[in-house]
Design a protein around this motif. Structure first.
Motif, mmCIF file in Angstrom:
data_model
loop_
_atom_site.group_PDB
_atom_site.id
_atom_site.type_symbol
_atom_site.label_atom_id
_atom_site.label_comp_id
_atom_site.label_asym_id
_atom_site.label_seq_id
_atom_site.Cartn_x
_atom_site.Cartn_y
_atom_site.Cartn_z
ATOM 1 N N GLN A 1 0.742 -1.887 0.259
ATOM 2 C CA GLN A 1 -0.007 0.220 -0.072
ATOM 3 C C GLN A 1 0.842 1.088 0.436
ATOM 4 N N GLN A 2 1.730 1.070 0.546
ATOM 5 C CA GLN A 2 2.844 2.343 1.002
ATOM 6 C C GLN A 2 3.490 2.544 -0.575
ATOM 7 N N ALA A 3 4.247 1.472 -1.211
ATOM 8 C CA ALA A 3 4.240 1.703 -2.819
ATOM 9 C C ALA A 3 3.378 2.381 -3.687
ATOM 10 N N ALA A 4 1.755 1.794 -3.899
ATOM 11 C CA ALA A 4 1.462 2.427 -4.324
ATOM 12 C C ALA A 4 0.782 4.238 -3.838
ATOM 13 N N MET A 5 0.713 4.087 -2.837
ATOM 14 C CA MET A 5 0.834 5.606 -2.142
ATOM 15 C C MET A 5 1.939 6.538 -3.052
ATOM 16 N N PHE A 6 3.170 6.086 -2.889
ATOM 17 C CA PHE A 6 4.163 6.997 -2.931
ATOM 18 C C PHE A 6 3.948 6.525 -4.581
ATOM 19 N N ALA A 7 4.174 5.572 -5.297
ATOM 20 C CA ALA A 7 3.987 5.734 -6.524
ATOM 21 C C ALA A 7 2.476 6.646 -7.655
ATOM 22 N N SER A 8 1.698 6.488 -6.444
ATOM 23 C CA SER A 8 0.378 7.344 -7.022
ATOM 24 C C SER A 8 0.805 9.177 -7.136
ATOM 25 N N MET A 9 1.731 9.516 -5.677
ATOM 26 C CA MET A 9 1.837 10.283 -5.367
ATOM 27 C C MET A 9 2.724 11.973 -6.232
ATOM 28 N N LEU A 10 3.841 10.920 -6.117
ATOM 29 C CA LEU A 10 5.072 11.064 -7.422
ATOM 30 C C LEU A 10 4.220 11.256 -8.707
ATOM 31 N N GLY A 11 3.860 10.068 -8.741
ATOM 32 C CA GLY A 11 3.028 9.791 -10.664
ATOM 33 C C GLY A 11 1.624 11.442 -11.228
ATOM 34 N N MET A 12 0.848 11.694 -10.029
ATOM 35 C CA MET A 12 0.288 11.856 -10.584
ATOM 36 C C MET A 12 0.594 13.247 -9.602
ATOM 37 N N MET A 13 0.969 13.203 -8.375
ATOM 38 C CA MET A 13 0.137 14.462 -7.354
ATOM 39 C C MET A 13 1.102 15.803 -8.223
ATOM 40 N N LEU A 14 2.384 15.647 -8.050
ATOM 41 C CA LEU A 14 3.887 16.209 -8.563
ATOM 42 C C LEU A 14 3.716 16.889 -9.744
ATOM 43 N N PRO A 15 3.683 15.824 -10.573
ATOM 44 C CA PRO A 15 3.350 16.367 -12.288
ATOM 45 C C PRO A 15 1.679 17.292 -12.374
ATOM 46 N N THR A 16 1.280 16.834 -12.281
ATOM 47 C CA THR A 16 -0.631 17.719 -12.017
ATOM 48 C C THR A 16 -0.102 19.501 -10.843
ATOM 49 N N MET A 17 0.725 19.285 -9.947
ATOM 50 C CA MET A 17 0.663 20.693 -9.441
ATOM 51 C C MET A 17 1.700 21.629 -10.039
ATOM 52 N N LEU A 18 2.947 20.793 -10.575
ATOM 53 C CA LEU A 18 4.112 21.257 -11.157
ATOM 54 C C LEU A 18 3.731 21.645 -12.905
ATOM 55 N N LEU A 19 2.895 20.343 -13.672
ATOM 56 C CA LEU A 19 3.526 20.664 -14.999
ATOM 57 C C LEU A 19 1.807 20.670 -16.316
ATOM 58 N N SER A 20 1.111 21.198 -15.317
ATOM 59 C CA SER A 20 -0.459 20.553 -15.875
ATOM 60 C C SER A 20 -0.610 22.892 -15.838
ATOM 61 N N GLY A 21 0.297 23.467 -15.646
ATOM 62 C CA GLY A 21 0.532 24.812 -15.833
ATOM 63 C C GLY A 21 -0.509 25.103 -15.329
ATOM 64 N N TYR A 22 -1.495 25.251 -14.420
ATOM 65 C CA TYR A 22 -2.128 26.103 -13.233
ATOM 66 C C TYR A 22 -1.403 26.534 -11.518
#
Lengths: 246, 368
Positions: free
Chosen positions: B280-301
């Protein structure tokens, strides 16, 4: 006697490692078939192949009349399974667990209601029926787990070390449930490393290093090895093992 | 069907019994709106703009040259009439337009007074304000050149018009961002964690031994999160319409349909993550890294993409949130229809198909 499991030279390799090495045996309807072996002897792997969780490398086997290679879906409808790991949902109540497993095995609403009543009274869990499974003691969880594994009246139920970590008194009670199921015609295929439990089985196989080294009734095995208990039978056989336990 | 119902019911029980999940589901949007409400200021470079030169005289030419020479602007288009400006904005090609009136130089010389029009795309209010400020600076710079001795006889008045968001509210900018963020986070993280949890606890083994088809496990897992995401979406939209006074200009149906597409993209990505992680931790970490950071930084918002190094600009194309952000801004703020966003929609659909195919290939029917 009707044969419900038939294995012929069933083998499983992981790379160079032969986990299960050409095992051959038959299991008859309604019997309690014990599968013994030290840790790492290949019991769990053998069981998984029969349940359709793992594809055999070679050999042949049928379970409930269906081929493990080509008809795993048919096999799944006819078996129950209880794994080493506790496998109920801890964040669901006792009733919700029964409902869920009943539901995925396609039981009707009224069948589920009946099962609910039957299982709860069998376990004496009337007061705890709506409590989360998390709050039950381990022994009760294991018994519930077993009853849930046979909620759909399978032909065969596979139990993988079902009594691990349970106290002797609870184990005795657990075996009462097993006898009860066997009386109703459900075939029991059970792995264990408690040797006193081996005495409860109709027939026992002992696996050493992936091979079946002995297969007979507990009495027959004691006689053949000229010893007084299953303990000694097991000790004699297990001493030959070359593979280290994992 | 009955199997599926039992399964979905069970998933709902589990979601509502886990306080952590609930906080994440419903606390997150609120926190995000509060946090990102204080929009961030960022420096802008090389913004694409359009110029309409009705004057074609030496003053307008000189100002245009100054603008072109500045590092802040990149004159993308030279238009011949003001009527073309609107289209250029809707295409999203430009962030700002400068219009010189006829007789610009004459007015300036004879009346000492002239005006130019500055129109900015204020759906991103930070960028809009900043760009108009830059234009003002360039214009006043030109004025002081005309009259080197500090007294300023000539006055050029830039008339600023903010398109789409005249009050320069921050909300138009961050609401689409929060929507992208919350939907992605909830769906990716929740699906991946809930599937991996079954693997970790050993219940997956029981499911695989049962007659339940793997596809049904997946669908049953996805349905509750799809429904919860709709509730979340409704909450965010209600909040933005009634609390932040931000009307939905385009079709609500289109907005919900596009959001559903993003939810499905996210669910399939979550599924993919669950097939490649073991805990579960790995999944959580992958989701964070794979989703949250790019979404915040690279979506243009949060940070304008056009400011980033080329590598990051290219990279931003694989972030689903970037496309969704464009879609929401177009539909919600500009009131555009499907014809304006079909390309972005197609890209999201392609991403979804890709993740589903890869995930299904990885989802193991038999445990090895």
């Amino acid at each position: 006697m009707e044969t419900v499991i038939k294995a012929n030279k069933l083998t499983k390799r992981f790379g160079d490692f032969v986990a299960v090495d050409e095992i051959t045996f038959d299991v008859y309807k309604g019997e309690i078939f014990g599968f013994l072996g030290a840790n790492g002897a290949g019991k769990t792997t053998a069981m998984r192949m029969l349940c359709g969780l793992s594809t055999p490398t070679s050999g042949e086997a049928t379970v409930a009349g269906f081929d493990v290679f080509t008809q795993p879906e048919e096999i799944k409808k006819n078996i129950g399974y209880m794994s080493q790991k506790f496998s109920l949902y801890e964040d669901l109540s006792v009733l919700e667990n029964i409902e869920f497993y009943g539901g995925i095995y396609g039981l009707s609403r009224s069948e589920i209601r009946e099962k609910n009543k039957e299982l709860i009274s069998k376990l004496g869990l009337e007061k705890e029926a709506n409590n989360l499974v998390r709050s039950l003691p381990l022994g009760w969880k294991q018994k519930l787990s077993f009853l849930v594994a046979i909620v759909h009246q399978p032909k065969i139920v596979f139990l993988d070390e079902p009594t691990g970590g349970v106290d002797p008194y609870m184990r005795r009670e657990f075996w009462d449930l097993i006898y009860d199921a066997a009386d109703k015609g459900i075939t029991i295929f059970v792995t264990t490393h408690y040797l006193d439990e081996a005495e409860y089985c109709n027939r026992v196989t002992i696996m050493v290093d992936g091979k079946i080294e002995a297969l007979d009734s507990p009495g027959g095995l004691r006689q053949k090895f000229g010893v007084a208990s299953m303990d000694e039978v097991f000790y004699k056989l297990a001493r030959q093992a070359k593979r280290s336990a994992d | 069907m009955k199997q599926l119902l039992s399964f979905v019911k069970k998933e709902f029980y589990q979601v509502f019994r886990d306080p952590k999940t609930l906080v994440m589901l419903f606390g997150l949007p609120v926190v995000q709106i509060v946090l990102f409400g204080f929009a961030l200021t960022n420096e802008l470079k090389n913004a694409n703009i359009a110029v309409v030169d009705n004057a074609k005289d030496q003053a307008s030419q000189q100002i245009i040259n100054k603008i072109a020479g500045s590092e802040f602007f990149n004159i993308q288009k030279v238009l011949t009439s003001s009527s073309e400006i609107d289209a250029a904005f809707k295409e999203g090609k430009i962030k700002l337009a400068v219009v010189f009136p006829v007789n610009f130089y004459n007015d300036l010389m004879h009346t000492n007074k002239a005006s130019i029009q500055v129109i900015a795309d204020a759906s991103d209010p930070n960028t809009a304000t900043q760009l108009t400020n830059y234009i003002n600076t360039i214009v006043s710079d030109y004025q002081s050149q005309l009259s080197p001795n500090s007294s300023v006889p000539y006055t050029i008045i830039p008339e600023v018009r903010m398109l789409y968001n005249p009050d320069l509210k921050g909300a138009p900018n961050f609401v689409p961002g929060v929507m992208a963020m919350v939907l992605l986070l909830v769906c990716v993280m929740m699906t991946s964690v809930s599937i991996v949890r079954e693997k970790e606890l050993g219940t997956m083994e029981i499911l695989l031994v049962s007659p339940v088809k793997p596809l049904m496990v997946i669908v049953a897992k996805a349905i509750p999160y799809l429904i919860l995401s709709w509730i979340n979406l409704a909450a965010i939209l209600l909040l933005s319409v009634y609390a932040l006074d931000l009307p939905i200009k385009g079709s609500l149906f289109l907005l919900v349909a596009e959001s559903t597409l993003l939810i499905i993209t996210a669910l399939s990505l979550g599924l993919y993550i669950s097939t490649v992680t073991k805990s579960q931790q790995a999944a959580m970490f992958a989701s964070m890294l794979g989703m949250m950071l790019p979404t915040m930084l690279l979506s243009g918002y949060m940070f304008p993409i056009e400011n980033m190094p080329v590598v990051l600009q290219v990279l931003s194309n694989i972030v689903p949130a970037k496309w969704y952000y464009i879609i929401v801004k177009d539909v919600m703020l500009k009131g555009l229809g499907f014809s304006a966003i079909w390309k972005e929609t197609l890209i999201l659909m392609g991403m979804t198909a890709f993740f589903i195919v890869v995930a299904l290939r990885n989802f193991k029917i038999r445990l090895e």
